[in-house]
Enzyme design. Structure first.
Site, PDB file in Angstrom:
ATOM      1  N   GLU A 147     -72.969 -24.285 117.576  1.00 43.29           N
ATOM      2  CA  GLU A 147     -73.682 -25.303 118.356  1.00 43.29           C
ATOM      3  C   GLU A 147     -73.862 -26.583 117.573  1.00 43.29           C
ATOM      4  O   GLU A 147     -73.906 -27.667 118.155  1.00 43.29           O
ATOM      5  CB  GLU A 147     -75.051 -24.768 118.796  1.00 43.29           C
ATOM      6  CG  GLU A 147     -75.780 -25.644 119.802  1.00 43.29           C
ATOM      7  CD  GLU A 147     -76.642 -26.734 119.175  1.00 43.29           C
ATOM      8  OE1 GLU A 147     -77.116 -27.634 119.910  1.00 43.29           O
ATOM      9  OE2 GLU A 147     -76.872 -26.683 117.942  1.00 43.29           O
ATOM     10  N   GLU A 148     -73.976 -26.464 116.248  1.00 37.09           N
ATOM     11  CA  GLU A 148     -74.344 -27.617 115.425  1.00 37.09           C
ATOM     12  C   GLU A 148     -73.158 -28.497 115.025  1.00 37.09           C
ATOM     13  O   GLU A 148     -73.304 -29.380 114.190  1.00 37.09           O
ATOM     14  CB  GLU A 148     -75.069 -27.137 114.154  1.00 37.09           C
ATOM     15  CG  GLU A 148     -76.383 -26.393 114.401  1.00 37.09           C
ATOM     16  CD  GLU A 148     -77.508 -27.295 114.884  1.00 37.09           C
ATOM     17  OE1 GLU A 148     -77.258 -28.485 115.161  1.00 37.09           O
ATOM     18  OE2 GLU A 148     -78.636 -26.804 114.992  1.00 37.09           O
ATOM     19  N   HIS A 207     -83.389 -29.471 111.184  1.00 38.65           N
ATOM     20  CA  HIS A 207     -82.460 -29.927 110.137  1.00 38.65           C
ATOM     21  C   HIS A 207     -83.182 -30.472 108.902  1.00 38.65           C
ATOM     22  O   HIS A 207     -82.535 -30.871 107.941  1.00 38.65           O
ATOM     23  CB  HIS A 207     -81.487 -30.996 110.657  1.00 38.65           C
ATOM     24  CG  HIS A 207     -80.685 -30.569 111.835  1.00 38.65           C
ATOM     25  ND1 HIS A 207     -79.724 -31.371 112.409  1.00 38.65           N
ATOM     26  CD2 HIS A 207     -80.681 -29.415 112.558  1.00 38.65           C
ATOM     27  CE1 HIS A 207     -79.165 -30.739 113.439  1.00 38.65           C
ATOM     28  NE2 HIS A 207     -79.742 -29.557 113.544  1.00 38.65           N
ATOM     29  N   ASP A 244     -76.198 -20.354 114.880  1.00 40.51           N
ATOM     30  CA  ASP A 244     -75.780 -21.070 113.678  1.00 40.51           C
ATOM     31  C   ASP A 244     -76.840 -22.071 113.237  1.00 40.51           C
ATOM     32  O   ASP A 244     -77.748 -22.417 113.988  1.00 40.51           O
ATOM     33  CB  ASP A 244     -74.448 -21.786 113.906  1.00 40.51           C
ATOM     34  CG  ASP A 244     -74.523 -22.857 114.985  1.00 40.51           C
ATOM     35  OD1 ASP A 244     -75.203 -22.629 116.006  1.00 40.51           O
ATOM     36  OD2 ASP A 244     -73.906 -23.930 114.815  1.00 40.51           O
ATOM     37  N   ASP A 271     -84.706 -24.636 114.150  1.00 42.47           N
ATOM     38  CA  ASP A 271     -83.487 -24.870 114.940  1.00 42.47           C
ATOM     39  C   ASP A 271     -82.447 -23.820 114.659  1.00 42.47           C
ATOM     40  O   ASP A 271     -81.597 -23.984 113.789  1.00 42.47           O
ATOM     41  CB  ASP A 271     -82.945 -26.260 114.631  1.00 42.47           C
ATOM     42  CG  ASP A 271     -81.908 -26.734 115.610  1.00 42.47           C
ATOM     43  OD1 ASP A 271     -81.722 -26.064 116.637  1.00 42.47           O
ATOM     44  OD2 ASP A 271     -81.277 -27.767 115.354  1.00 42.47           O
ATOM     45  N   GLU A 293     -84.144 -23.943 122.501  1.00 41.34           N
ATOM     46  CA  GLU A 293     -84.215 -25.030 121.518  1.00 41.34           C
ATOM     47  C   GLU A 293     -85.674 -25.376 121.207  1.00 41.34           C
ATOM     48  O   GLU A 293     -86.556 -25.245 122.071  1.00 41.34           O
ATOM     49  CB  GLU A 293     -83.513 -26.276 122.064  1.00 41.34           C
ATOM     50  CG  GLU A 293     -82.012 -26.154 122.152  1.00 41.34           C
ATOM     51  CD  GLU A 293     -81.318 -26.308 120.807  1.00 41.34           C
ATOM     52  OE1 GLU A 293     -81.995 -26.626 119.808  1.00 41.34           O
ATOM     53  OE2 GLU A 293     -80.095 -26.095 120.759  1.00 41.34           O
ATOM     54  N   HIS A 329     -78.536 -20.495 120.191  1.00 43.82           N
ATOM     55  CA  HIS A 329     -77.433 -20.475 119.223  1.00 43.82           C
ATOM     56  C   HIS A 329     -77.867 -19.784 117.940  1.00 43.82           C
ATOM     57  O   HIS A 329     -79.057 -19.751 117.587  1.00 43.82           O
ATOM     58  CB  HIS A 329     -76.906 -21.884 118.955  1.00 43.82           C
ATOM     59  CG  HIS A 329     -77.863 -22.844 118.324  1.00 43.82           C
ATOM     60  ND1 HIS A 329     -78.092 -22.887 116.966  1.00 43.82           N
ATOM     61  CD2 HIS A 329     -78.646 -23.825 118.852  1.00 43.82           C
ATOM     62  CE1 HIS A 329     -78.958 -23.842 116.682  1.00 43.82           C
ATOM     63  NE2 HIS A 329     -79.314 -24.432 117.813  1.00 43.82           N
TER      64      HIS A 329
END
Length: 358
Positions: free
Chosen positions: A130-131, A333, A72, A100, A159, A70
């Protein structure tokens, strides 16, 4: 529009794509930059759907591997632009998205550009949203409109997995648990019923809840049931008539979404429970022949993936999938998100070797 140099090293490419902000819902600038470079590559058949980009080889190989990442990130918090820091004498790339999962995405972009004759056909996928909630996910949209693009014998999600292989993933469910009361003036509280106070038993049950560890196909998954948000209140002088506790349940891939929903309702029996979002987990899928080849090639000890990832989307379509990428998942994150140069380069080297081995 910013330009990406796909001939750059994977660390420099990670830096470049991290420095193009792409919070969920605002991926267009990065998607445009990726599309401009990938579309120009003659060995790839390229398809774009919104801010999701798919690029495929068509070499007539007997087997096909899907490799996805992903583009984003969660919201930036003063951690862009990226910078190099040192930890234990080793260089790390610090900043939002380094873990991430733009390091994994950078490795994929570089290999997509350079591997013109891999030993398997490859479907590269870079996708948006995705998030956030599953219905916004680029792969969800693509699976609905172009399921043919998901045809593969094996899938790898980039990931963060600390350069190890994490099989399958937990499922995830979000619920709103509501309590109701009666509004009144706070100076005459006895005339009302406080909905926030009525939420106390919900929090007690969650605090006393003991999550299980469940073995699935040889990997042990940890579950978790937690309050993640609480909202209530009208004004500083009003007894509130509504309180909402948002609850997140991470459940082992041996449970279906229906089983997970039943479990949450049972734990919170007696309360008003609304399920607002749910996504099934994925079993490890490590018994697939290509998965076994991949494990041997990268010399990894398989581990469970505790978080939810899009391996579940491939699993639901009958494609065994694993997580494999640079970065410590514990730093995903995090405001101090960072990934070792060496780990980015190691993942690139091992993935390249597996995809080009005789």
């Amino acid at each position: 529009m910013p330009r990406l140099d796909l001939t750059a090293g994977s660390v420099d490419l990670t830096r470049a794509i991290c420095d193009i902000p792409s919070e969920s819902g605002d991926e267009k600038t990065l998607a445009d930059a990726i599309f401009a470079e990938i579309e120009a590559l003659p060995h790839l058949d390229v398809h774009r759907d919104g801010d999701t980009i798919v690029a495929r080889t068509h070499l007539g190989r007997e087997r096909r591997v899907a490799i996805a990442g992903h583009i984003d990130t969660v919201p930036i918090n003063a951690n862009v632009p990226t910078r190099t820091i040192e930890q234990d004498g080793e260089p790390y790339l610090w900043g939002r998205g380094t873990v991430d999962m733009k390091a994994g995405t950078a490795v994929q972009l570089k290999l997509a550009a350079e591997l013109t004759a891999p030993r398997v056909d490859i479907t590269w996928m870079w996708y948006d949203n995705e998030e956030v909630a599953s219905e916004l996910n680029g792969l969800t949209r693509l699976a609905r409109t172009r399921p043919d693009l998901f045809v593969a014998d094996f899938a790898i999600l980039g990931e963060p997995s600390n350069g190890q292989v994490e099989g399958g993933c937990n499922g995830t469910l979000r619920a709103l648990v509501r309590t109701h009361g009666v509004r009144a003036h706070a100076a005459r509280a006895w005339m009302g019923e406080n909905a926030i106070h009525r939420a106390a038993p919900i929090l007690t049950r969650l605090a006393e809840y003991r999550p299980r560890e469940i073995a699935v196909d040889g990997l042990v998954y940890r579950e978790g049931l937690n309050a993640v948000r609480i909202a209530g209140g009208v004004a500083g002088n009003v007894i509130p008539d509504l309180c909402e506790v948002e609850v997140n349940f991470r459940f082992a891939p041996s449970r279906s979404v229906a089983d997970a929903e039943e479990h949450v309702r049972r734990v919170l029996e007696g309360f008003d429970v609304e399920i607002v979002d749910a996504a099934a987990g994925a079993r490890p899928g490590l018994d697939a022949p290509l998965a076994q080849e991949f494990l041997a090639a990268v010399q990894a000890e398989p581990r469970p993936k505790y978080g939810w990832t899009d391996v579940a989307r491939f699993s639901a379509l009958g494609v065994p999938a694993v997580n494999y990428g640079p970065g410590d998942p514990l730093l995903a994150h995090h405001d101090e998100e960072r990934v070792a140069y060496a780990q980015i380069e190691d993942v690139e080297r091992k993935l390249r070797a597996w995809l080009t081995a005789p």
